[in-house]
Scaffold this motif. Structure first.
Motif, PDB file in Angstrom:
ATOM      1  N   THR A  90       0.815  -1.224   0.000  1.00 55.10           N
ATOM      2  CA  THR A  90       0.000   0.000   0.000  1.00 55.10           C
ATOM      3  C   THR A  90       0.851   1.277   0.000  1.00 55.10           C
ATOM      4  OG1 THR A  90      -1.954  -1.049   0.887  1.00 55.10           O
ATOM      5  CG2 THR A  90      -1.736   1.302   1.302  1.00 55.10           C
ATOM      6  N   HIS A 107      -1.432   2.471  -6.722  1.00 53.03           N
ATOM      7  CA  HIS A 107      -2.703   1.882  -6.319  1.00 53.03           C
ATOM      8  C   HIS A 107      -2.529   0.377  -6.273  1.00 53.03           C
ATOM      9  CE1 HIS A 107      -6.859   2.257  -5.353  1.00 53.03           C
ATOM     10  NE2 HIS A 107      -7.280   1.507  -6.342  1.00 53.03           N
ATOM     11  N   GLY A 165     -12.397   9.046  -8.778  1.00 52.18           N
ATOM     12  CA  GLY A 165     -11.418   9.681  -7.891  1.00 52.18           C
ATOM     13  C   GLY A 165     -10.070   9.888  -8.548  1.00 52.18           C
ATOM     14  N   ARG A 197     -13.990   0.721  -0.728  1.00 58.01           N
ATOM     15  CA  ARG A 197     -13.312  -0.478  -1.211  1.00 58.01           C
ATOM     16  C   ARG A 197     -12.363  -0.971  -0.133  1.00 58.01           C
ATOM     17  NH1 ARG A 197     -11.852   1.127  -7.335  1.00 58.01           N
ATOM     18  NH2 ARG A 197     -13.957   1.069  -8.183  1.00 58.01           N
ATOM     19  N   SER A 198     -12.038  -2.248  -0.211  1.00 62.39           N
ATOM     20  CA  SER A 198     -11.168  -2.795   0.829  1.00 62.39           C
ATOM     21  C   SER A 198      -9.820  -2.092   0.771  1.00 62.39           C
ATOM     22  CB  SER A 198     -11.002  -4.300   0.642  1.00 62.39           C
ATOM     23  OG  SER A 198     -10.248  -4.552  -0.506  1.00 62.39           O
ATOM     24  N   ASN A 214      -6.835   1.787   5.236  1.00 61.66           N
ATOM     25  CA  ASN A 214      -5.416   1.486   5.414  1.00 61.66           C
ATOM     26  C   ASN A 214      -4.551   2.439   4.590  1.00 61.66           C
ATOM     27  OD1 ASN A 214      -3.036   0.185   6.003  1.00 61.66           O
ATOM     28  ND2 ASN A 214      -3.346  -1.460   4.527  1.00 61.66           N
ATOM     29  N   ARG A 215      -4.973   2.707   3.356  1.00 66.06           N
ATOM     30  CA  ARG A 215      -4.231   3.605   2.488  1.00 66.06           C
ATOM     31  C   ARG A 215      -4.163   5.016   3.079  1.00 66.06           C
ATOM     32  NH1 ARG A 215      -1.947   3.694  -2.415  1.00 66.06           N
ATOM     33  NH2 ARG A 215      -1.811   1.545  -3.105  1.00 66.06           N
ATOM     34  N   GLN A 240      -4.948   9.802  -3.754  1.00 69.89           N
ATOM     35  CA  GLN A 240      -5.380   8.414  -3.628  1.00 69.89           C
ATOM     36  C   GLN A 240      -6.549   8.151  -4.581  1.00 69.89           C
ATOM     37  OE1 GLN A 240      -3.373   6.465  -1.837  1.00 69.89           O
ATOM     38  NE2 GLN A 240      -2.277   8.401  -1.604  1.00 69.89           N
ATOM     39  N   ASP A 291      -8.974   6.066  -4.581  1.00 67.59           N
ATOM     40  CA  ASP A 291     -10.316   5.850  -4.030  1.00 67.59           C
ATOM     41  C   ASP A 291     -10.857   7.051  -3.260  1.00 67.59           C
ATOM     42  OD1 ASP A 291     -10.683   3.343  -5.095  1.00 67.59           O
ATOM     43  OD2 ASP A 291      -9.755   2.312  -3.410  1.00 67.59           O
TER      44      ASP A 291
END
Lengths: 573, 173
Positions: A134, A139, A193, B12-13, B17-18, B68, B70
């Motif tokens: 991560t 991504h 996004g 989203r999973s 965390n991100r 990011q 998402d």
């Protein structure tokens, strides 16, 4: 007796792995770098059964695969594709993923994962690669059902290769790739996004044009963004029209011709004195696609204090991160340069006195090295390789002294010929990267310029040269030391050479021969001079063990913590 | 300085965390997080209270968050007129003799008693963090057995005042 054909081996119903391979074909992938293992068996089976045109390159370690993919991506500007199994296969990729993240290289990294039925149970070869990658990916995805695969692959390639490029990991559980897949999501993807700004705000470009008109001492700094944006030609037009001198970051080398009269050389810690003084003294610093990395800027308190700073970057987060910016331009560097050229005004000021001052400085403070009567220094060898190839080669390196010497003495005349690990500074990068470059550009001369330390980190990939007969030329600048570590220990740790002098090493010539590759040891300048051209022109792989003097240091240098105007070793000592 | 930053994210999973990993990597200290679904399917909202050194760091934070994939929207609410609430449940030592006394303390805070046992009493309170702190201080002498807080959640008011009036509406000044 029945001979089994590929068609016979194909199951009646497509599996998730088949869908994955089709998706890769749809992305016009021509090369995959990988290594099989338990969790990717279904994918490797689909690869075996597929009629797809692309080649799979079996490296001998996953790290080799990902660095090769990075090299491929750097010279083609297209995503490098990597395939590895779960657990150790995936964790072996981590260094390369982090490297690609730091140097903005587009990668699509496919990893196997244990079956969803056992995920989270510490199953055999399970690693939380989503959690691990991560922070070092642009991504990442874990596929939840085979239905999603076409969409995720499309998204992954799009994200990796657009905006600021970067690595994207797609983690695929084994049951999803193994099981039949009856329905797939073929809809175009939707990423609400993710909408990178590609084109500049014309008003900001106008501000830049106005600033250029006013500037008495303008300077352009090129970064890898110019290469990613394909802006080299336009940049040259602009620099020539306005007579603006150009300097570069390590990764931006080749964005502007290295032998051009407006080019001052690389800037930064081991940049040229003239470049660093130009940054210190300029009144307008135009950063095109560089990120003001600390190895470039040195101590920020002394960086470009007199300058109006214009910064073109596709990543808005880079603007103002390290250096206060007066003219921020969020844009693809190529697009911004085109707009700048379009808006260019008539009759720009010629900056004669500024240029004269800089040219004087170049004359007064050239790069230098001692050439002792006995033995060979690495700088001389690099310079000689440059001359022997007329600069017409793709050069890859690891990190360290040899990297800096390559950056100093190899003048890259064209873009995308320089492949080095800049941000992460990864040893063992150069040789596998050269394999990726050679596969991407079969007709180009590819030279892996590596140190004896870094080469030993990924030398198992000699097998790939042997297997594919790739004509990569490996030049080991062998000083029997971890040169940059040794240099810092000499300069800043009172010559306490802790674990940096590595006298014990393999016979590299015999090592090459073990892989049926020609190995040559060159110990003197005479030997080097008489044979290097022939060796580099061979259409077979060659390993050259060039013995160089250990005690050489990279100069000039900005000592750590100092401003870039404060260099040592500018003059011969 | 403390800032309230809200994120609209795709649910989203790994997205939490991100976001938290990013804050950790760039050395931003998170004071509180609250996450919940929104009126739209698949879209969640995160509210962070973060401590940042200066405006440059804050700009870095919002830009990095925005990068990011998402994350759909990043809003720094700190300068806006906002409605912000937190919920806390506080369990204190209490027997029959002090119940009515506690009742009279919590009443002005519009808090409710939500559980009673022989030797304890639990109170639920909602409001701005200061109000919750004030109530906790008042209840402390009775002996606090447990506290659970949701962290702040917030959004901007329907009507925003003119720029000149902003400071008086700001929460975390």
């Amino acid at each position: 007796m029945k001979v089994e054909t590929k068609a016979d081996a194909r199951p009646a119903v497509k599996t998730g792995a088949d869908v994955l391979i089709e998706s890769l074909v749809n992305q016009e992938v021509d090369t995959i770098f990988g290594y099989p293992g338990g969790a990717v068996l279904p994918i490797y089976d689909a690869l075996y059964r597929s009629d797809a045109e692309f080649q799979h390159i079996l490296t001998r370690h996953e790290q080799g695969a990902i660095h090769a993919a990075e090299g491929y991506a750097r010279v083609t500007r297209r995503p490098g594709v990597v395939l590895a199994t779960s657990g150790p296969g995936a964790t072996n990729l981590v260094t390369g993923i982090a490297d690609a993240m730091m140097d903005s290289l587009p990668l699509v990294v496919l990893t196997g994962q244990v079956a969803t039925t056992v995920t989270g149970t510490d199953a055999f070869q399970e690693a939380d690669i989503m959690g691990i990658t991560t922070p070092i990916t642009k991504h990442n995805y874990q596929v939840q059902s085979a239905y999603e695969i076409p969409r995720i692959i499309k998204e992954a390639f799009h994200i990796a290769s657009t905006g600021r490029p970067g690595p994207v990991v797609v983690d695929i559980p084994k049951d999803i790739s193994a099981n039949p897949c009856f329905d797939t999501d073929e809809a175009p993807f939707h990423l609400p996004g993710y909408q990178p700004t590609i084109n500049p705000n014309p008003l900001q470009i106008k501000k830049l044009c106005d600033a250029v008109q006013k500037a008495k001492k303008p300077l352009i700094l090129t970064g890898a963004g110019v290469l990613h944006g394909g802006g080299s030609d336009v940049l040259q037009d602009i620099a020539e029209a306005f007579q603006i001198p150009v300097t570069s970051t390590l990764l931006g080398l080749g964005a502007f011709p290295g032998d051009h009269e407006l080019f001052l050389g690389m800037a930064g810690m081991h940049g040229t004195y003239t470049s660093n003084m130009a940054i210190t003294e300029c009144d307008l610093l135009i950063n095109v696609g560089a990120r003001f990395d600390d190895r470039l800027t040195g101590n920020l308190e002394h960086f470009a204090k007199n300058a109006v700073v214009a910064h073109i970057d596709i990543d808005p987060a880079e603007i103002g991160k390290n250096v206060h910016t007066h003219i921020p331009i969020v844009s693809d560097a190529g697009a911004a340069l085109k707009e700048w050229k379009r808006q260019m005004k008539e009759g720009p000021d010629a900056h004669e006195s500024w240029l004269a001052e800089l040219h004087e400085s170049i004359k007064e403070n050239p790069l230098w090295f001692n050439n002792p009567p006995e033995g060979m220094v690495a700088q001389w060898a690099v310079k000689h390789i440059y001359e022997a190839t007329d600069g017409d080669a793709i050069v890859t390196t690891d990190v360290g002294q040899h990297q800096m010497w390559a950056a100093q003495y190899f003048q890259f005349k064209r873009p995308d010929r320089w492949v080095t690990s800049g941000g992460l500074g990864t040893m063992g990068f150069g040789f596998p990267a050269a394999i990726g470059c050679q596969l991407a550009k079969p007709d180009e001369k590819v030279i892996a310029l590596v140190g004896d330390g870094g080469f030993q980190m990924t030398l198992q990939e000699l097998s790939v040269l042997q297997e594919r007969n790739l004509p990569v030329k490996i030049v080991i600048l062998n000083n029997q030391a971890l040169g940059m570590v040794r240099q810092w220990q000499e300069e800043f740790y009172e010559e306490r050479y802790s674990e940096s002098l590595v006298a014990c090493q393999p016979d590299f010539v015999k090592l090459a021969e073990a892989y049926s590759i020609r190995g040559v040891k060159l110990e003197t300048r005479e030997e080097f001079e008489s044979s290097i051209k022939g060796l580099l022109e061979s259409d077979e792989p060659v390993l050259i063990d060039a013995r160089v003097i250990q005690q050489e240091n990279v100069f000039p240098m900005v000592p750590p913590g100092r401003g870039i105007n404060d260099m040592v070793g500018v003059k011969p000592r | 300085m403390k800032r309230i930053v809200t994120l609209v994210v795709q649910n989203r999973s790994g997205v939490l965390n991100r976001v938290t990993g990013l804050m950790h990597k760039r050395q931003f200290n998170i004071e509180s997080i609250s996450v919940g679904r929104t009126e739209q399917d698949g879209i969640s909202k995160m509210t962070f209270v973060v401590d940042v050194e200066d405006h440059r760091k804050l700009e870095q934070l919002t830009k990095q968050l925005h990068k990011q994939i998402d994350v759909l929207k990043v809003t720094d609410l700190s300068e806006k007129a906002i409605v912000a609430r937190e919920l806390a449940m506080i369990k204190i030592v209490s027997n029959a003799s002090v119940r009515s006394e506690v009742q009279s303390i919590i009443e002005p805070f519009r808090a409710d008693v939500i559980d009673i046992s022989r030797d304890s009493l639990s109170v639920q309170v909602t409001g701005k963090p200061e109000k919750i702190e004030a109530l906790i201080d008042l209840l402390r002498p009775y002996g606090i057995k447990d506290i659970a807080r949701t962290g702040l959640t917030a959004f901007s008011r329907g009507q925003q005042p003119q720029a000149s009036e902003l400071t008086q509406f700001s929460l975390l000044k």
